[in-house]
Design a protein around this motif. Sequence first.
Motif, PDB file in Angstrom:
ATOM      1  N   SER A   1       0.804  -1.213   0.000  1.00 43.00           N
ATOM      2  CA  SER A   1       0.000   0.000   0.000  1.00 43.00           C
ATOM      3  C   SER A   1       0.843   1.273   0.000  1.00 43.00           C
ATOM      4  CB  SER A   1      -0.964   0.007   1.184  1.00 43.00           C
ATOM      5  OG  SER A   1      -0.253   0.026   2.393  1.00 43.00           O
ATOM      6  N   HIS A   2       2.175   1.137   0.104  1.00 47.73           N
ATOM      7  CA  HIS A   2       3.051   2.300  -0.005  1.00 47.73           C
ATOM      8  C   HIS A   2       2.994   2.813  -1.442  1.00 47.73           C
ATOM      9  CE1 HIS A   2       6.654   4.779   0.037  1.00 47.73           C
ATOM     10  NE2 HIS A   2       6.562   4.758   1.360  1.00 47.73           N
ATOM     11  N   PRO A   3       2.875   4.116  -1.639  1.00 52.18           N
ATOM     12  CA  PRO A   3       2.721   4.658  -2.998  1.00 52.18           C
ATOM     13  C   PRO A   3       3.857   4.298  -3.963  1.00 52.18           C
ATOM     14  CG  PRO A   3       2.330   6.366  -1.365  1.00 52.18           C
ATOM     15  CD  PRO A   3       2.771   5.149  -0.622  1.00 52.18           C
ATOM     16  N   LEU A   4       5.078   4.197  -3.463  1.00 51.55           N
ATOM     17  CA  LEU A   4       6.199   3.832  -4.341  1.00 51.55           C
ATOM     18  C   LEU A   4       6.006   2.452  -4.964  1.00 51.55           C
ATOM     19  CD1 LEU A   4       9.539   4.915  -2.631  1.00 51.55           C
ATOM     20  CD2 LEU A   4       8.606   5.702  -4.799  1.00 51.55           C
ATOM     21  N   ILE A   5       5.532   1.518  -4.173  1.00 52.98           N
ATOM     22  CA  ILE A   5       5.358   0.149  -4.646  1.00 52.98           C
ATOM     23  C   ILE A   5       4.071   0.015  -5.452  1.00 52.98           C
ATOM     24  CG2 ILE A   5       5.099  -2.258  -3.924  1.00 52.98           C
ATOM     25  CD1 ILE A   5       6.662  -1.443  -1.371  1.00 52.98           C
ATOM     26  N   GLN A   6       3.023   0.621  -4.963  1.00 48.50           N
ATOM     27  CA  GLN A   6       1.718   0.480  -5.590  1.00 48.50           C
ATOM     28  C   GLN A   6       1.678   1.087  -6.991  1.00 48.50           C
ATOM     29  OE1 GLN A   6      -1.508   2.306  -3.399  1.00 48.50           O
ATOM     30  NE2 GLN A   6      -2.688   0.443  -3.588  1.00 48.50           N
ATOM     31  N   ASN A   7       2.368   2.201  -7.187  1.00 47.55           N
ATOM     32  CA  ASN A   7       2.335   2.884  -8.471  1.00 47.55           C
ATOM     33  C   ASN A   7       3.406   2.408  -9.436  1.00 47.55           C
ATOM     34  OD1 ASN A   7       0.211   4.436  -7.510  1.00 47.55           O
ATOM     35  ND2 ASN A   7       1.566   6.018  -6.725  1.00 47.55           N
ATOM     36  N   ALA A   8       4.272   1.507  -8.992  1.00 49.07           N
ATOM     37  CA  ALA A   8       5.365   1.032  -9.832  1.00 49.07           C
ATOM     38  C   ALA A   8       4.899  -0.066 -10.776  1.00 49.07           C
ATOM     39  CB  ALA A   8       6.506   0.507  -8.962  1.00 49.07           C
ATOM     40  N   ARG A   9       5.645  -0.229 -11.845  1.00 50.77           N
ATOM     41  CA  ARG A   9       5.372  -1.334 -12.759  1.00 50.77           C
ATOM     42  C   ARG A   9       5.731  -2.639 -12.064  1.00 50.77           C
ATOM     43  NH1 ARG A   9       8.299   0.047 -18.132  1.00 50.77           N
ATOM     44  NH2 ARG A   9       7.223  -1.832 -18.827  1.00 50.77           N
ATOM     45  N   ASP A  10       5.125  -3.711 -12.516  1.00 52.42           N
ATOM     46  CA  ASP A  10       5.255  -5.010 -11.863  1.00 52.42           C
ATOM     47  C   ASP A  10       6.699  -5.474 -11.751  1.00 52.42           C
ATOM     48  OD1 ASP A  10       3.916  -7.181 -10.615  1.00 52.42           O
ATOM     49  OD2 ASP A  10       4.346  -8.400 -12.394  1.00 52.42           O
ATOM     50  N   GLN A  11       7.504  -5.188 -12.743  1.00 46.21           N
ATOM     51  CA  GLN A  11       8.884  -5.682 -12.749  1.00 46.21           C
ATOM     52  C   GLN A  11       9.768  -5.017 -11.689  1.00 46.21           C
ATOM     53  OE1 GLN A  11       9.549  -4.728 -16.803  1.00 46.21           O
ATOM     54  NE2 GLN A  11      10.496  -2.754 -16.393  1.00 46.21           N
TER      55      GLN A  11
ATOM     56  N   ARG B   1       8.514  -3.918  -8.590  1.00 43.23           N
ATOM     57  CA  ARG B   1       7.891  -3.963  -7.265  1.00 43.23           C
ATOM     58  C   ARG B   1       8.710  -4.720  -6.228  1.00 43.23           C
ATOM     59  NH1 ARG B   1       1.582  -4.676  -8.904  1.00 43.23           N
ATOM     60  NH2 ARG B   1       1.290  -2.517  -9.525  1.00 43.23           N
ATOM     61  N   GLY B   2       9.360  -5.802  -6.615  1.00 48.44           N
ATOM     62  CA  GLY B   2      10.162  -6.569  -5.665  1.00 48.44           C
ATOM     63  C   GLY B   2      11.334  -5.766  -5.125  1.00 48.44           C
ATOM     64  N   LYS B   3      12.064  -5.104  -6.032  1.00 43.80           N
ATOM     65  CA  LYS B   3      13.208  -4.286  -5.609  1.00 43.80           C
ATOM     66  C   LYS B   3      12.757  -3.098  -4.775  1.00 43.80           C
ATOM     67  CE  LYS B   3      16.289  -5.416  -9.410  1.00 43.80           C
ATOM     68  NZ  LYS B   3      17.038  -4.920 -10.562  1.00 43.80           N
ATOM     69  N   LEU B   4      11.664  -2.477  -5.191  1.00 40.24           N
ATOM     70  CA  LEU B   4      11.148  -1.341  -4.424  1.00 40.24           C
ATOM     71  C   LEU B   4      10.638  -1.783  -3.058  1.00 40.24           C
ATOM     72  CD1 LEU B   4       9.356   0.692  -7.219  1.00 40.24           C
ATOM     73  CD2 LEU B   4      11.444   1.302  -6.012  1.00 40.24           C
ATOM     74  N   ALA B   5      10.058  -2.965  -2.979  1.00 38.22           N
ATOM     75  CA  ALA B   5       9.591  -3.479  -1.693  1.00 38.22           C
ATOM     76  C   ALA B   5      10.769  -3.702  -0.747  1.00 38.22           C
ATOM     77  CB  ALA B   5       8.810  -4.777  -1.881  1.00 38.22           C
ATOM     78  N   ARG B   6      11.875  -4.218  -1.263  1.00 36.47           N
ATOM     79  CA  ARG B   6      13.075  -4.391  -0.425  1.00 36.47           C
ATOM     80  C   ARG B   6      13.598  -3.045   0.047  1.00 36.47           C
ATOM     81  NH1 ARG B   6      13.978  -8.435  -4.036  1.00 36.47           N
ATOM     82  NH2 ARG B   6      15.341  -7.208  -5.380  1.00 36.47           N
ATOM     83  N   LEU B   7      13.621  -2.071  -0.866  1.00 33.60           N
ATOM     84  CA  LEU B   7      14.092  -0.732  -0.515  1.00 33.60           C
ATOM     85  C   LEU B   7      13.219  -0.108   0.569  1.00 33.60           C
ATOM     86  CD1 LEU B   7      15.748   1.897  -1.077  1.00 33.60           C
ATOM     87  CD2 LEU B   7      14.035   2.430  -2.806  1.00 33.60           C
ATOM     88  N   VAL B   8      11.918  -0.124   0.368  1.00 31.18           N
ATOM     89  CA  VAL B   8      10.997   0.477   1.340  1.00 31.18           C
ATOM     90  C   VAL B   8      11.089  -0.247   2.680  1.00 31.18           C
ATOM     91  CG1 VAL B   8       8.555   0.868   1.856  1.00 31.18           C
ATOM     92  CG2 VAL B   8       9.425   1.382  -0.420  1.00 31.18           C
ATOM     93  N   ALA B   9      11.155  -1.563   2.654  1.00 31.13           N
ATOM     94  CA  ALA B   9      11.243  -2.336   3.904  1.00 31.13           C
ATOM     95  C   ALA B   9      12.522  -2.008   4.662  1.00 31.13           C
ATOM     96  CB  ALA B   9      11.166  -3.826   3.606  1.00 31.13           C
ATOM     97  N   SER B  10      13.627  -1.840   3.951  1.00 25.71           N
ATOM     98  CA  SER B  10      14.883  -1.529   4.642  1.00 25.71           C
ATOM     99  C   SER B  10      14.822  -0.149   5.291  1.00 25.71           C
ATOM    100  CB  SER B  10      16.067  -1.626   3.687  1.00 25.71           C
ATOM    101  OG  SER B  10      16.021  -0.612   2.716  1.00 25.71           O
ATOM    102  N   LYS B  11      14.253   0.817   4.595  1.00 24.72           N
ATOM    103  CA  LYS B  11      14.138   2.163   5.171  1.00 24.72           C
ATOM    104  C   LYS B  11      13.141   2.187   6.336  1.00 24.72           C
ATOM    105  CE  LYS B  11      17.118   4.100   2.539  1.00 24.72           C
ATOM    106  NZ  LYS B  11      18.403   4.539   3.087  1.00 24.72           N
ATOM    107  N   LEU B  12      12.063   1.422   6.224  1.00 20.20           N
ATOM    108  CA  LEU B  12      11.103   1.347   7.329  1.00 20.20           C
ATOM    109  C   LEU B  12      11.738   0.684   8.548  1.00 20.20           C
ATOM    110  CD1 LEU B  12       7.798   0.361   5.498  1.00 20.20           C
ATOM    111  CD2 LEU B  12       8.431   2.593   6.407  1.00 20.20           C
ATOM    112  N   SER B  13      12.595  -0.298   8.307  1.00 17.93           N
ATOM    113  CA  SER B  13      13.298  -0.967   9.399  1.00 17.93           C
ATOM    114  C   SER B  13      14.214   0.020  10.128  1.00 17.93           C
ATOM    115  CB  SER B  13      14.109  -2.137   8.848  1.00 17.93           C
ATOM    116  OG  SER B  13      14.883  -2.730   9.848  1.00 17.93           O
TER     117      SER B  13
END
Length: 150
Positions: free
Chosen positions: A94-104, A106-118
């Motif tokens: 539901s983070h805008p970076l991941i949700q608005n990204a193209r499917d290819q 999303r995995g890398k962006l999810a790792r990026l967002v998760a690391s910053k959230l951590s």
Amino acid sequence: DIKMMQHFASKILDMFKLREEIINYVEKLLKQLAPNLLDLAGVSLATKLIAKAGGLDRLSRMPSSTIQLIGAEKALFRFLHGKGKSPRHGIIFSHPLIQNARDQYRGKLARLVASKLSIASKLDYYSKEYKGDKLKKEMLEKAKEIISQK
């Protein structure tokens, strides 16, 4: 019939007002308790992460890979039993970076967002130091790099 519909409509409007009040209250609390997480994730995602993790203390002890998959437990266990694909993201979708990204991407962006959230949750729980704007800037720059790669 018209009177019942008007009553029903007024109840719906009351529920929207109540929702807005709750969001404002939670945002005020998060500004005090987890300002870094609030800046990176937003009100809705930050509260969902804290609730699913069992509190800010437990969230701050989680590695970023676990934060990435919070909310995707069913898909993860399905994958572990050999009956599906590995999940790339859970509720952080539901983070805008991941949700608005193209499917290819999303995995890398999810790792990026998760690391910053951590990092943000660790800062909020252990040091109480505010670095939300710096973390958000870094996250957006790295996201642009990821998206611009071929």
